[in-house]
Design an enzyme around this catalytic site. Structure first.
Site, PDB file in Angstrom:
ATOM      1  N   ASN A   1       4.158 -50.315 -44.012  1.00 19.85           N
ATOM      2  CA  ASN A   1       3.714 -51.712 -43.916  1.00 19.85           C
ATOM      3  C   ASN A   1       3.054 -52.233 -45.187  1.00 19.85           C
ATOM      4  OD1 ASN A   1       2.849 -50.298 -40.931  1.00 19.85           O
ATOM      5  ND2 ASN A   1       4.502 -51.798 -41.046  1.00 19.85           N
TER       6      ASN A   1
ATOM      7  N   VAL B   1      -0.161 -56.023 -48.436  1.00 15.82           N
ATOM      8  CA  VAL B   1      -0.229 -55.535 -47.063  1.00 15.82           C
ATOM      9  C   VAL B   1       0.510 -56.501 -46.150  1.00 15.82           C
ATOM     10  CG1 VAL B   1      -1.776 -54.993 -45.156  1.00 15.82           C
ATOM     11  CG2 VAL B   1      -2.473 -54.502 -47.502  1.00 15.82           C
ATOM     12  N   CYS B   2       1.312 -55.955 -45.253  1.00 14.61           N
ATOM     13  CA  CYS B   2       2.081 -56.811 -44.370  1.00 14.61           C
ATOM     14  C   CYS B   2       1.780 -56.464 -42.920  1.00 14.61           C
ATOM     15  CB  CYS B   2       3.563 -56.611 -44.681  1.00 14.61           C
ATOM     16  SG  CYS B   2       4.564 -57.867 -43.950  1.00 14.61           S
ATOM     17  N   ILE B   3       0.734 -57.092 -42.368  1.00 13.79           N
ATOM     18  CA  ILE B   3       0.447 -56.885 -40.948  1.00 13.79           C
ATOM     19  C   ILE B   3       0.242 -58.232 -40.274  1.00 13.79           C
ATOM     20  CG2 ILE B   3      -0.451 -54.531 -40.969  1.00 13.79           C
ATOM     21  CD1 ILE B   3      -3.241 -55.689 -41.179  1.00 13.79           C
TER      22      ILE B   3
ATOM     23  N   TYR C   1       7.229 -60.031 -36.102  1.00 12.46           N
ATOM     24  CA  TYR C   1       6.204 -59.323 -35.336  1.00 12.46           C
ATOM     25  C   TYR C   1       6.390 -59.560 -33.847  1.00 12.46           C
ATOM     26  CZ  TYR C   1       3.852 -59.169 -39.835  1.00 12.46           C
ATOM     27  OH  TYR C   1       3.550 -58.984 -41.140  1.00 12.46           O
TER      28      TYR C   1
END
Lengths: 167, 262
Positions: free
Chosen positions: A81, A88-90, A103
């Site tokens: 992620n 950061v990819c959340i 998501y």
């Protein structure tokens, strides 16, 4: 509304200083500019990132907290992620409807009552439990799924580098 | 409703060439630089529908019940912005009710914190909300107060924070009455999940459930007039909560709310 953003960021900084969550330090790089923070995140215990201390940068928009900040690790990282450049990819860094990774609808999203602390706690969970469905780093996602041993070796090297221990 | 994914049942005739609502809304967004426009006669709606007999008929019907419309920026926050504005606006004429409302607002932050909102995340929105109410309370002349309300709601800093705070009050209301509201939430989401994903974030559009909770939070009722391409010459109206005496009147066109004035 940079004034409101500043007031909120100062309140969050104070909160994080008085009541720091375990394993996390965060604050403005320079108190002249509250819109750029540095964070140090300790790798969660019992995971392949245990013991590492990972530096990251947070950049806040002028309309924070209406919009979320951006977060980028400034050390080498290898994680499903995290993009190869450290971004950061959340889901919590995205408002609902903003779906670069498709998501799940149940995933935690950005809203004005989220906070830096909640983001950093989500990042700690992300380190402990990668989401290999949303591959910001496809190679890392594939290796996490198919060759956990190799993944753990790479993670261990990264941990040693963050501590300045020869690998 | 209030959401591009959903349309009131039976409202769009699939065989009709659909007016491109998205384009109309985009045009409106470009047109109004303001968060909330000035009062315009209801007949001004005709300009948008000059080639659409169904809508023209409905505007005619609407103009028998309402004199003015106030347009809001179609950015997904329109219900919250319109409702917050229209509710405060009508309270300006009623000192006693305004003071009651003020008292309710003053206590509202503690209620949110009790419900689990972190104080420092709520504080700035609450402070802005109270500042707006305080400024209005201190103006004796009603027309002056109206002007000030209009100015404040068109300053993005104030306006957006007013929107956020009403979103939080709405979320708080939903969570306070979660047992009741859980029946209206689709899927296996909890009321709290629903609030985090559909109510608290900016730009998320409003559905019936948002409106009912917002009405309960502000202790008032709203009449929504539905104007769409559905058959019939008149617009449907709906009071929320059902059976209330509405104090705020909103015009709903697929995906968007504006304020109406009798």
């Amino acid at each position: 509304m940079a004034g409101s953003a500043l007031r909120r960021l100062m309140a969050e900084y104070k909160q994080l200083t008085l009541n720091p969550p375990e394993g996390i330090i965060a604050g403005p790089i320079n108190e002249e500019n509250f819109f750029e923070w540095e964070a140090l995140i300790t790798g969660p215990e019992g995971t392949c990132f245990e013991g590492g201390v990972f530096p990251a940068k947070l950049i806040f928009p002028p309309d924070y907290p209406l919009s979320p900040p951006k977060m980028q690790f400034t050390c080498e990282m290898f994680h499903p992620n995290i993009y190869s450049d450290g971004r950061v990819c959340i889901s919590i860094l995205h408002a609902p409807g903003d779906d670069p990774m498709g998501y799940e609808s149940s995933a935690e999203r950005w809203s004005p009552v989220q906070s830096v602390e909640k983001i950093l706690l989500s990042v700690v969970s992300m380190l402990a439990e990668p989401n290999d469905e949303s591959g910001a780093n496809v190679d890392a996602a594939k290796m996490w799924r198919e060759n956990r041993e190799e993944f753990n070796n790479i993670a261990e090297k990264i941990v040693r580098r963050t501590l300045g221990i020869p690998t | 409703m209030g959401d591009e994914r959903e349309t009131p049942p039976g409202s769009i005739n699939e065989d009709e060439p659909q007016v491109n609502q998205d384009e109309l809304i985009l045009a409106q967004q470009r047109q109004i630089e303001k968060e909330l426009g000035d009062l315009e006669p209801v007949s001004s709606l005709n300009n948008e529908y000059s080639t659409d007999p169904i809508y023209l008929e409905k505007v005619k019907d609407l103009s028998t019940k309402y004199k003015y419309v106030r347009r809001t920026r179609p950015d997904g926050n329109c219900f919250f912005r319109a409702f917050s504005y229209a509710n405060i606006e009508r309270l300006l004429e009623k000192k006693d009710e305004f003071n009651q409302f003020y008292k309710l607002a003053e206590e509202s932050k503690d209620v949110l914190v009790e419900l689990g909102f972190q104080q420092f995340t709520v504080e700035d929105f609450y402070d802005t909300y109270m500042e707006v109410l305080k400024r209005l309370r201190n103006i004796d002349d009603i027309d002056e107060a109206r002007k000030e309300l209009h100015t404040l709601f068109n300053e993005q800093g104030f306006s957006d924070y007013m929107v956020v705070y009403l979103r939080l009050l709405t979320s708080g209301q939903l969570q306070k009455e979660h047992e009741f509201f859980s029946c209206f939430i689709e899927g296996d989401r909890t009321v709290a999940d629903f609030c985090h994903q559909e109510v608290e974030p900016m730009y998320k559009e409003s559905d019936h459930i948002h409106i009912i909770a917002a009405c309960a939070a502000l202790n008032t009722g709203v009449r929504v007039i539905y104007m769409d391409r559905g058959t019939g010459r008149t617009c449907n109206e709906h009071d929320l909560p059902e059976g209330c005496t509405p104090t705020v009147h909103l015009l709903y066109r697929p995906g968007h709310y504006d304020i109406l004035y009798p």
